[in-house]
Design a protein around this motif. Structure first.
Motif, PDB file in Angstrom:
ATOM      1  N   THR A  12      48.414  55.030  55.950  1.00 40.55           N
ATOM      2  CA  THR A  12      48.111  56.407  56.350  1.00 40.55           C
ATOM      3  C   THR A  12      48.946  57.395  55.546  1.00 40.55           C
ATOM      4  O   THR A  12      48.444  58.447  55.125  1.00 40.55           O
ATOM      5  CB  THR A  12      48.356  56.598  57.854  1.00 40.55           C
ATOM      6  N   MET A  26      41.852  62.715  60.741  1.00 37.82           N
ATOM      7  CA  MET A  26      41.424  61.408  60.241  1.00 37.82           C
ATOM      8  C   MET A  26      40.184  60.956  60.995  1.00 37.82           C
ATOM      9  O   MET A  26      39.983  61.314  62.160  1.00 37.82           O
ATOM     10  CB  MET A  26      42.552  60.386  60.445  1.00 37.82           C
ATOM     11  N   CYS A  59      47.365  57.733  52.210  1.00 34.64           N
ATOM     12  CA  CYS A  59      46.153  58.552  52.267  1.00 34.64           C
ATOM     13  C   CYS A  59      46.506  60.035  52.263  1.00 34.64           C
ATOM     14  O   CYS A  59      45.958  60.818  51.480  1.00 34.64           O
ATOM     15  CB  CYS A  59      45.348  58.197  53.518  1.00 34.64           C
ATOM     16  N   THR A 113      40.919  57.248  50.163  1.00 35.82           N
ATOM     17  CA  THR A 113      41.665  57.728  48.997  1.00 35.82           C
ATOM     18  C   THR A 113      41.904  56.657  47.936  1.00 35.82           C
ATOM     19  O   THR A 113      42.191  56.990  46.781  1.00 35.82           O
ATOM     20  CB  THR A 113      43.012  58.329  49.434  1.00 35.82           C
ATOM     21  N   ASP A 142      43.529  54.777  53.304  1.00 29.39           N
ATOM     22  CA  ASP A 142      43.636  54.576  51.859  1.00 29.39           C
ATOM     23  C   ASP A 142      42.920  53.288  51.462  1.00 29.39           C
ATOM     24  O   ASP A 142      41.972  53.315  50.686  1.00 29.39           O
ATOM     25  CB  ASP A 142      45.105  54.521  51.436  1.00 29.39           C
ATOM     26  N   CYS A 198      41.650  62.220  56.181  1.00 31.49           N
ATOM     27  CA  CYS A 198      41.846  60.812  55.827  1.00 31.49           C
ATOM     28  C   CYS A 198      40.791  59.904  56.453  1.00 31.49           C
ATOM     29  O   CYS A 198      40.369  60.115  57.589  1.00 31.49           O
ATOM     30  CB  CYS A 198      43.228  60.349  56.287  1.00 31.49           C
TER      31      CYS A 198
END
Length: 380
Positions: A195, A213, A198, A126, A162, A159
């Motif tokens: 996390t 994820m 994200c 992300t 990030d 996810c």
């Protein structure tokens, strides 16, 4: 003489056609495995870029079409989650996953997935959403992600961290490694906050839960897994090349690589086949026929030793202890006999599915039978 040769050739061709046709039909109905899922992993779909994790759009399409022709059934991320919770999945079930959130998913993979109605999930880095064109391989934009997830019911996102998809100077993956002089508490906070970031950046881009994820490089640790759970992740994928089963750790889900240029459709098929897990013989799943049809929106009535079912415009009759049923005036062979058990008329779920002409899913937690939701694209 030439006339006899011509007739001989014609008869040979007819015989060859008759021989090949049933074999082709049979292959599409073969059951290779049940109650397990082949989770496939891809990264980049591009017709000019080359790497060990890049394949062309032609190869990608050929892989999917070949698996479809062989009788594999593609399921969505939501169906996979339901399977892990106890629900049934079709035989030869396959889940398609992508890592990294590259723009090539939108431009190269998505048109093929949409055309074939094959579900897929893309795990997005992300951090790249802020400037999709800044990375070495362009990433999808928020608008592109939102378009796909809202235009279909079979494209999902998850996810891929990030900002932790990189290696530290030590060589460790950033998700599991420690920064210089980083203590346990600081490490846990870093993973938790990443996390959460994200999940937060993907919020609003899909209506589905953001609880899945894929670990960067497929690497995790107990400490990392603990923190991603705190951030709301319930399902996490590795790169361990095995079949996914219901008994597996939901935070260590294996995946089979399908996204390397040397993996032909036939090789992918063999790769799945050799990883099938042997399962002890078990009786077929049986359901209460009357209750199941009622849950599907139909009705049932008992007449003597028979159970008459109605679903939509179709009428069916089940006879206890018989391995056949009727659909209208036509007789339908069943794989298992209809039985009376504990005062209920039961039928094998697969037989009921074939009889009513619907792919059915049974969820033991609720004791319900429902039709699988077909992949669909919203009209403009």
């Amino acid at each position: 003489m030439s006339k006899r040769i011509g007739i001989t050739i014609l008869l040979s061709l007819i015989g060859l056609t008759l021989l090949l046709t049933p074999l082709s039909a049979k292959r599409s109905q073969d059951i290779y495995y049940q109650d397990q899922v082949a989770v496939l992993m891809y990264h980049h779909i591009h017709d000019t870029d080359t790497s060990s994790s890049t394949i062309t759009s032609t190869l990608f399409q050929n892989q999917l079409q070949f698996l479809l022709s062989k009788g594999y059934h593609f399921i969505s991320l939501n169906e996979f989650k339901q399977y892990l919770a106890g629900a049934t999945v079709p035989s030869n079930a396959v889940l398609v996953t992508f890592d990294d959130g590259y723009q090539s998913f939108y431009t190269g993979a998505y048109p093929i997935l949409k055309s074939l109605r094959v579900p897929a999930v893309n795990f997005v880095i992300t951090h790249d959403l802020a400037d999709p064109m800044a990375s070495y391989i362009p990433s999808m934009s928020k608008e592109q992600i939102s378009e796909m997830t809202h235009a279909t019911n079979f494209i999902d996102i998850g996810c891929h961290t990030d900002s932790l998809h990189n290696k530290l100077p030590s060589g460790d993956a950033a998700l599991v490694g420690r920064l210089d002089a980083e203590g346990d508490d600081a490490y846990k906070q870093r993973v938790l906050q990443d996390t959460q970031a994200c999940v937060g950046k993907l919020a609003g881009l899909t209506d589905a839960p953001l609880d899945a994820m894929a670990y960067p490089y497929g690497i995790t640790s107990p400490a990392a897994t603990e923190q991603i759970q705190k951030a709301g992740i319930r399902y996490a994928f590795t790169i361990s090349p095995e079949m996914a089963t219901r008994s597996a750790d939901h935070l260590l889900i294996p995946r089979i690589n399908a996204g390397s240029p040397g993996i032909t459709p036939e090789l992918l098929d063999r790769s799945i086949q050799r990883r099938i897990q042997a399962q002890p013989g078990s009786a077929p799943l049986r359901v209460d026929a009357a209750a199941a049809v009622a849950q599907l929106g139909g009705s049932a009535s008992a007449e003597g030793g028979a159970l008459r079912l109605r679903l939509g415009q179709e009428a069916f009759t089940l006879q206890v202890n018989a391995a056949e049923a009727t659909r209208g005036s036509a007789r339908v062979k069943l794989k298992e006999p209809v039985l009376r058990e504990h005062g209920q008329v039961t039928i094998a779920l697969d037989d009921l599915s074939a009889l009513v002409g619907l792919p059915l899913v049974y969820t033991p937690a609720t004791g319900t039978v429902a039709a699988r939701v077909a992949p669909s694209v919203k009209s403009n």
